[in-house]
Design an enzyme around this catalytic site. Structure first.
Site, PDB file in Angstrom:
ATOM      1  CE  LYS A  65      40.992  68.699   3.784  1.00  0.00           C
ATOM      2  NZ  LYS A  65      39.852  67.798   3.550  1.00  0.00           N
ATOM      3  CG  ASN A  66      39.266  67.771   7.788  1.00  0.00           C
ATOM      4  OD1 ASN A  66      39.287  68.017   6.582  1.00  0.00           O
ATOM      5  ND2 ASN A  66      39.912  66.733   8.315  1.00  0.00           N
ATOM      6  CB  CYS A  94      38.491  58.215  -1.836  1.00  0.00           C
ATOM      7  SG  CYS A  94      39.057  57.974  -0.179  1.00  0.00           S
ATOM      8  NE  ARG A 143      37.149  58.669   3.378  1.00  0.00           N
ATOM      9  CZ  ARG A 143      37.694  59.871   3.311  1.00  0.00           C
ATOM     10  NH1 ARG A 143      38.545  60.155   2.359  1.00  0.00           N
ATOM     11  NH2 ARG A 143      37.409  60.790   4.194  1.00  0.00           N
ATOM     12  CG  ASP A 180      43.339  63.496   8.140  1.00  0.00           C
ATOM     13  OD1 ASP A 180      43.162  62.390   7.601  1.00  0.00           O
ATOM     14  OD2 ASP A 180      42.451  64.379   8.177  1.00  0.00           O
ATOM     15  NE  ARG A 187      40.643  66.971  -1.882  1.00  0.00           N
ATOM     16  CZ  ARG A 187      40.348  65.914  -1.135  1.00  0.00           C
ATOM     17  NH1 ARG A 187      40.942  64.767  -1.343  1.00  0.00           N
ATOM     18  NH2 ARG A 187      39.445  66.000  -0.184  1.00  0.00           N
TER      19      ARG A 187
HETATM   20  C1  UD1 Z   1      36.926  63.037   8.083  1.00  0.00           C
HETATM   21  C2  UD1 Z   1      38.014  63.945   7.585  1.00  0.00           C
HETATM   22  C3  UD1 Z   1      39.245  63.159   7.178  1.00  0.00           C
HETATM   23  C4  UD1 Z   1      39.699  62.267   8.346  1.00  0.00           C
HETATM   24  C5  UD1 Z   1      38.527  61.428   8.861  1.00  0.00           C
HETATM   25  C6  UD1 Z   1      38.888  60.629  10.099  1.00  0.00           C
HETATM   26  C7  UD1 Z   1      36.935  65.857   6.605  1.00  0.00           C
HETATM   27  C8  UD1 Z   1      36.624  66.652   5.383  1.00  0.00           C
HETATM   28  N1  UD1 Z   1      37.540  64.692   6.437  1.00  0.00           N
HETATM   29  O1  UD1 Z   1      36.552  62.200   6.997  1.00  0.00           O
HETATM   30  O2  UD1 Z   1      40.273  64.080   6.837  1.00  0.00           O
HETATM   31  O3  UD1 Z   1      40.713  61.412   7.880  1.00  0.00           O
HETATM   32  O4  UD1 Z   1      37.409  62.275   9.189  1.00  0.00           O
HETATM   33  O5  UD1 Z   1      39.305  61.482  11.106  1.00  0.00           O
HETATM   34  O6  UD1 Z   1      36.655  66.283   7.704  1.00  0.00           O
HETATM   35  N2  UD1 Z   1      32.722  54.849   7.810  1.00  0.00           N
HETATM   36  C9  UD1 Z   1      31.826  53.830   7.603  1.00  0.00           C
HETATM   37  N3  UD1 Z   1      30.525  54.153   7.288  1.00  0.00           N
HETATM   38  C10 UD1 Z   1      30.110  55.450   7.178  1.00  0.00           C
HETATM   39  C11 UD1 Z   1      31.037  56.480   7.415  1.00  0.00           C
HETATM   40  C12 UD1 Z   1      32.351  56.159   7.736  1.00  0.00           C
HETATM   41  O7  UD1 Z   1      32.176  52.647   7.692  1.00  0.00           O
HETATM   42  O8  UD1 Z   1      28.929  55.672   6.882  1.00  0.00           O
HETATM   43  C13 UD1 Z   1      34.141  54.521   8.133  1.00  0.00           C
HETATM   44  C14 UD1 Z   1      35.125  55.056   7.103  1.00  0.00           C
HETATM   45  O9  UD1 Z   1      35.234  54.188   5.978  1.00  0.00           O
HETATM   46  C15 UD1 Z   1      36.396  55.137   7.911  1.00  0.00           C
HETATM   47  C16 UD1 Z   1      35.893  55.500   9.317  1.00  0.00           C
HETATM   48  O10 UD1 Z   1      34.502  55.172   9.335  1.00  0.00           O
HETATM   49  O11 UD1 Z   1      37.016  53.883   7.955  1.00  0.00           O
HETATM   50  C17 UD1 Z   1      36.054  56.945   9.701  1.00  0.00           C
HETATM   51  O12 UD1 Z   1      35.564  57.748   8.652  1.00  0.00           O
HETATM   52  P1  UD1 Z   1      34.920  59.175   8.903  1.00  0.00           P
HETATM   53  O13 UD1 Z   1      35.203  59.606  10.300  1.00  0.00           O
HETATM   54  O14 UD1 Z   1      33.502  59.136   8.460  1.00  0.00           O
HETATM   55  O15 UD1 Z   1      35.748  60.074   7.895  1.00  0.00           O
HETATM   56  P2  UD1 Z   1      35.232  61.326   7.086  1.00  0.00           P
HETATM   57  O16 UD1 Z   1      34.212  62.053   7.855  1.00  0.00           O
HETATM   58  O17 UD1 Z   1      34.907  60.928   5.688  1.00  0.00           O
END
Ligand code: UD1
Length: 422
Positions: free
Chosen positions: A22-23, A116, A121, A304, A397
């Site tokens: 999915k990711n 969420c 996030r 995850d 999902r």
């Molecule tokens: C993706 C995955 C999710 C997984 C996560 C971490 C998908 C669709 N989702 O989510 O399943 O749990 O990676 O491996 O691929 N953060 C910030 N600022 C930002 C962006 C992120 O502070 O602008 C923080 C987030 O709040 C979180 C951390 O960074 O604490 C990691 O998040 P991130 O790697 O961005 O997760 P996603 O890409 O949303």
């Protein structure tokens, strides 16, 4: 709303097929926005998140054709560069259209995802990277309104983010000049996105390292590409097998993508054998024992998979400390597991201490997020008696008809429609 009814205690055996991650599918679909030629992705699973992104792309003017195992997206007639709250509120990854829209069309209006269930996030890293590349960004009524054109830049992420990495790479591939990204995510799904983009004609060096160098090209072309297998779905079936002391061939499973998870299974004498077909999990001689877990960025233990292992360790011998380093609210399944007889102490929002119990008992529990929800299903598979897991839309999902796959392995699980409570 649908729920699962599970009668626990059945040993799982046989074989199950895992499909594309999915990711990975989601960013790869977003990458189709970068060319007017068709992109065909194979090894697709029609998860509800995939359907949500399909709908968003279609609303923008893309043609999306779904076959049994593949999806073809052509973005030759994009008429709208807005992603509305209706889509982004359903699934955060729809936000990822921002980078490719800005890179190719120099404009985008994308709803902010907001928080969420598993945490706040934010998207600050996405925004700062795009601003560094020359985008003007305004927040208007809950929308990010971004305008280009972009220029090459040197970007250093202070924190590793999978989504910000995807977004910045997609913004950079059509941007003239050399963009350097320090500290990108190394998750296999981020590497998969780069591989697709390279096949489309992008010039990206440093794949798999903490420095990516992207030389913008004027045009990308269509291609077809097989999506990497789903390491989290593989881990899910591995834990299900372990919990029920079963023996299951996970076709398409790839241990090389989940070494850190494998290392938490070995102490419990769960045998993992990689074959050409997939991953054979043999837990017939398993003896589940306490194992500490700390989640971190790849190649560390994936957040995850934390809820899956939390369920497994709740019935392992001894005390396991689980530390969650990625999200600030990822233990929502724990009170529900405790209602099933687990003995898990929530120390704070980053740490839990699992005191292993000899058995769980069936209960009615509610999923509050995707991976926590499947963690409760795993608990139901091993709990004594009947469990009801509510709100399975969270689970849909990321898992396609998981109840059918588990039933084929010998589990007693059915999906049913719950009447609305007055
Ligand atoms: C993706 C995955 C999710 C997984 C996560 C971490 C998908 C669709 N989702 O989510 O399943 O749990 O990676 O491996 O691929 N953060 C910030 N600022 C930002 C962006 C992120 O502070 O602008 C923080 C987030 O709040 C979180 C951390 O960074 O604490 C990691 O998040 P991130 O790697 O961005 O997760 P996603 O890409 O949303």
């Amino acid at each position: 709303m649908y729920a699962f009814k599970i009668n626990g205690g059945r040993t799982l055996s046989g074989q199950v097929q895992v499909k594309g991650a999915k990711n990975a599918i989601l960013p790869l679909m977003a990458a189709a926005l970068l060319t007017d030629e068709p992109i065909t992705l194979h090894n697709i699973s029609y998860l509800s998140d995939v359907l949500t992104l399909s709908d968003l792309l279609t609303s923008m003017g893309a043609s999306v054709v779904q076959d049994a195992d593949s999806i073809t997206i052509q973005c030759s007639q994009i008429t709208c560069t807005t992603a509305s709250y209706d889509y982004v509120s359903k699934m955060r990854a729809t936000f990822w259209v921002l980078g490719p829209l800005l890179g190719r069309f120099h404009q985008a209006k994308v709803s902010l995802p907001g928080g969420c269930a598993i945490g706040a996030r934010p998207v600050d890293l996405y925004i700062k990277a795009l601003e560094k590349m020359g985008a003007t960004i305004e927040i208007d009524n809950g929308y990010v309104v971004a305008k280009g054109p972009l220029h090459a830049a040197e970007i250093s992420f202070p924190k590793i983010s999978v989504g910000a990495t995807h977004n910045t790479i997609m913004a950079a591939v059509l941007t003239p000049g050399i963009t350097v990204i320090h500290n990108p995510a190394l998750e296999p799904e981020a590497v998969d996105l780069i591989r697709l983009l390279q096949k489309m004609g992008a010039d990206i060096q440093g794949v798999g390292t903490r420095t990516l160098t992207i030389t913008g090209v004027s045009k990308l072309h269509g291609t077809d590409y097989a999506v990497i297998s789903d390491r989290i779905e593989t881990a899910t079936f591995a834990v299900a097998t372990a919990l029920t002391r079963g023996r299951v061939m996970i076709k398409g499973g790839d241990i090389s993508l989940m070494q850190s998870v494998a290392e938490t299974l070995y102490p419990s004498q769960i045998e993992l054998t990689q074959t050409q077909d997939g991953l054979l999990v043999d837990a017939t001689h398993a003896n589940l024992v306490a194992t500490p877990i700390t989640t971190s960025e790849y190649p560390g233990f994936p957040t995850d998979s934390q809820p899956l292992l939390t369920t497994m360790l709740s019935v392992a011998k001894g005390d396991s400390l689980v530390t969650e380093r990625i999200y600030e609210n990822r233990f929502m399944h724990v009170p529900e597991l405790n209602r099933m007889g687990a003995n898990i102490q929530i120390i704070d929002n980053k740490n839990i201490l699992i005191h292993g119990v000899s058995e769980l008992s069936g209960a009615t529990v509610t999923s509050s997020d995707l991976r926590g929800g499947i963690g409760l299903v795993l608990a139901g598979l091993v709990a004594k008696g009947e469990s009801i897991v509510q709100r399975v839309y969270h689970i849909d999902r990321g898992y396609h008809r998981v109840e059918e796959k588990l039933t084929a392995l010998g589990a007693d699980i059915v999906r049913f429609k719950q009447e609305k409570k007055g």
